[in-house]
Structure formats: C-alpha cells, structure tokens
Scaffold this active site. Structure first.
Site: not given
Length: 477
Positions: A58, A235, A299, A333, A375
C-alpha cells in the site's frame, strides 16, 4: 550554458544512483536528437530498482516537498506507522525509516493498521490510515494524525485528530484526499449496509482535513468479473488530474495474484459529487503479468519525478504467484515504481508491471516521429496511436561479447529480442547485437555482424539495409 549545467547535473545524479527526470515524450525526442550523450536512464526518468522498497505494501510517495520525497506504507506486522525521506525517489530505497506512531496495546486502534497516506495540507502534515480494534482486528475504521512540524519523520509532532465519521459506522479504509478547483475531496472504500459487497468507493467534499462536509456519494461498486475474484472489492483509490480530466484508479478483488487496478474518469469541469459524471473502464488497466513475473499489482498512488513533470506510478506487487495461507499475511508485497505514460488523447497508459532490468525506452523513426516501434505476434511494426504500451517498450542490454554492442530486449516479452532472422526483422528468442551509433539526428542501429547494414524504417515495417538518412535513425523516449 543552462543546458550544459543540467546535463552535468543529470550525469552526476546517474553516477550516484539517482535517476534524473525527463520532461515529456515530445521533449524527450528532441533532447535525444540534440543531445546524443543523454543516457537511457535520463530518458526513462524514474528509478529502475525493482523492488524499490521490500515488504512495504500500500505504498505512498509524496511529491517532492521542501526538497524531499517522503514515503509511507503498510508494514507486514500491521502494528505501526512509518515514514522515510530522501531527496530523490531512488534514495528512498536505502533511507532510514522512522516509526512515528504505534498502535495502543489494547482497545480501539489496537488491531490491524493499514494503508497510511501522507499529505501536506495548509502547512501541516496529515497521515490518513485505517485501524482495527484489539478485540476485533478487522473492525476497520479510518483515522487521521496531524503534525505541525516541517519534517514528518519527527514522531514528536504527531497527534491523533480522531476518526473520520461517515454515513455509516462500518468497515472503512483506504482514505485518500486531493484538492481540485478550490475544493478538497476525500475518497475512500467502505462496506455500505444492505449492499452485498466487501467494499465500494465513495467521495465527499471535506470541510477540514479530518472531516467531510457532504453526504458520501458512491462512485463504484464491484460488479464486473475482475472486481469480484475472491472478494467483492473496490478499494485503494488514487487521484491524478491531467489533460482536462480527473482520473481515479482503484484496486479490486482479493489481495493475491487476482488483485488488479481499474480506472474511473470524470471531466475536470464536472461536479465530482455527481456519480453520473464518472465512467469506469470495462476492463482492468493493470494486472498480473506471468511473463514479467509480477503478481497482484495494485493499491497504487502517484508522484512526480525530480524533473517536476514526469508522472510516476507507485504500486505494490509480489514476484511469485503461489502463497501459503492467507495472502493478507504474506509479507512480500513490495513497493515498485515505474513511469506513467500518456496517450495522445490525454488518457493514461499503464502498460504492464515491468520486470527486472535497466531503463526502458520507446523507439520512433526520425521520419515518423509520432509513431513507435512495437511488436505484434512476432512482427515489428511502426505504428501511431499505440495503446498497448508494453508492446512498444524495450531495453538496450549489453551483449554477451562485452565489446560495447547491445541487444534490444522486449519489456513485456523479456525472452524476446529485436532480431534479424534470415534477413527479416522480427521479435525472436535469437539475440542480434547492434552498435548504437549516436548522432545529432538521432540514433542509428548498425548490425554488429555486418557493419554495412543498419536497422531501417520502411513504410511501417522494420528492415535492414545500407544507411538511409532519416529512415535509418531513431529517437528514444
């Protein structure tokens, strides 16, 4: 003299790992033609370290304020708010991180701490974040911290302004704010009672940085197939105002590889509190890419590069698909950044979450400056109005021979290269080495294996042949 000073500054920044900015695609092309010493890193204009910051989901990076960029994001423990700062976006990677607030040991806000954003409003800093309670970590509500101090990394300045009250006392998170035409707006995600989804997106006008002045307007609710995978989620909104429009990105579905981004658009002169003025793209604009090995991108937020004009997409993604257990508790993440491009009609081009590698460029023949090499099913064409951004993105990579020659690698098909196979120019696993010959009129690409032949543009196709004036030179942007 100013141009020479700027060039020296850019080269010095590149030497210290700081990637300097690029103005716009048009300026980039003219800069290459007039400045053959401009590096690919200077052309690309944003850092290429991927990830930029590990285990920070986030992510939020401010615009440069007082000569500094500031970063915040969710930590895997979900227990604190952190801020780091650096004079450059690239510098955030190694910058020291300060804990500016920790959740209480029990009670309200003692649960999960999610998705902080850091905003400078009227000379003060504000952190918008979501927090659960210790006895129910998923009783998520939105809160605001305020600091009057000039440096948001100083924990001494932060005080809790309180909870952002909305129409309903229900699951709410991911508050963001932006100012437009003299008004400040809050956009957030919330579970509205009697709507059978996990969260929808809402907007309201603000009267203070910690409160809204109007009833919430629901902008979008998850209904399409890509918005309801695993969970029914809209969200993580982020706003960017460009080209006479307000663009609002958002994330959808579960937080694993199915996570993706959608886009809402409104005219900049419209009443942003009128739901009818917003249009949602029918398909997601940023998704998992197996070829670049980037999974669950989303996010996102936006910032601007050091040049003050190049827009930068900030987002998180994993570099593997398979997750053991609940993806919410998988720590990997990572924060990533890449350049945000703009189509000639003024709409954003997100491309794909790019993989590892050096700076990215697009190639335009000098005799077709408003077109790009791209391409398509292995063929290489020169085309205007390229919406499939990633198909027109390449990297120059040092060839294995170590003799200064380079191969031209596709960004979205990283196992393919611009190659000359049997006299035909195509995208192929076979690597063809080129000498990049810089000149005031652009860059010529000479075959390493045959110094008499160059890459040429011929009526929308790429061929090889003898030097051919403008048709044998390319601008990089």
């Amino acid at each position: 003299m100013a141009t020479l000073d700027r060039r020296a500054l850019l080269k010095g920044a590149a030497a210290t790992g700081i990637v300097a900015g690029l103005a716009t695609s048009t300026l980039a092309r003219s800069a290459v033609a007039g400045d053959p010493d401009r590096s690919d890193a200077e052309i690309y204009g944003v850092p290429t370290a991927d990830p930029l910051i590990e285990q920070r989901a986030d992510p939020f990076i401010t615009r440069r304020t007082g000569g500094m960029y500031y970063f915040t994001g969710s930590v895997p423990e979900y227990d604190r708010l952190v801020v780091r700062g650096a004079p450059t976006i690239a510098g955030l990677a190694a910058a020291a991180e300060t804990v500016v607030w920790r959740r209480p040991a029990s009670g309200k806000m003692g649960g999960h701490i999610w998705a902080p954003e850091l905003h400078r409003i009227d000379g003060r800093w504000y952190i918008y974040f979501a927090a659960g309670d210790s006895d129910d970590v998923f009783r998520i509500r939105m809160y605001v911290l305020e600091s009057p101090l000039p440096d948001p990394r100083d924990p001494a300045g932060w005080t809790l302004r309180g909870q952002i009250a909305t129409e309903w006392d229900s699951f709410s998170l991911d508050a963001t704010t932006f100012a437009h035409r003299g008004r400040r707006y809050l956009v957030w995600a919330q579970s509205e009672p009697e709507i059978a989804v996990n969260s929808s997106l809402y907007i309201a006008r603000m009267d203070t940085p910690w409160s809204i002045a109007t009833k919430p307007v629901r902008l979008t609710t998850p209904t399409r197939s890509w918005e309801i995978q695993g969970f029914r989620v809209n969200e993580g909104p982020a706003a960017i105002v460009r080209n006479g429009r307000v663009f609002l990105t958002f994330s959808a579905s579960a937080t694993d590889a199915r996570y993706c981004m959608g886009l809402l658009t409104a005219d900049a002169g419209a009443d942003l509190l009128d739901r009818a003025c917003w249009a949602k793209t029918p398909d997601p604009v940023f998704v998992t890419d197996e070829r670049t090995r980037r999974y669950g991108p989303g996010h996102n937020t936006f910032t601007v590069a050091e040049d003050g004009v190049t827009d930068v997409l900030v987002y998180h993604a994993r570099d593997y698909r398979d997750i053991t257990g609940d993806p919410l508790y998988d720590p990997n993440r990572h924060t990533r950044v890449q350049k945000l491009y703009w189509h000639r009609d003024g709409t954003p081009l997100f491309g794909v979450p790019v993989g590892e590698g050096g700076p990215i460029v697009r190639l335009s023949p000098v005799d077709a400056r408003d077109a790009y090499v791209r391409h398509e099913e292995g063929a290489l064409r020169v085309q205007r109005d390229v919406r499939e951004l990633a198909s027109s993105q390449f990297r120059f990579v040092a060839a294995a021979a170590g003799d200064g020659t380079e191969t031209i690698q596709s960004v979205d098909l990283p196992d393919r290269y611009v190659a000359v196979v049997g006299g035909t120019v195509r995208l192929d696993p076979v690597e063809t080495a080129f000498h990049r010959v810089r000149g005031a009129g652009g860059v010529a690409l000479r075959l390493a294996a045959d110094p008499e032949r160059y890459l040429l543009h011929d009526q929308g196709r790429l061929t090889v042949g003898s030097p051919g004036g403008a048709r044998g030179r390319f601008l990089l942007s």
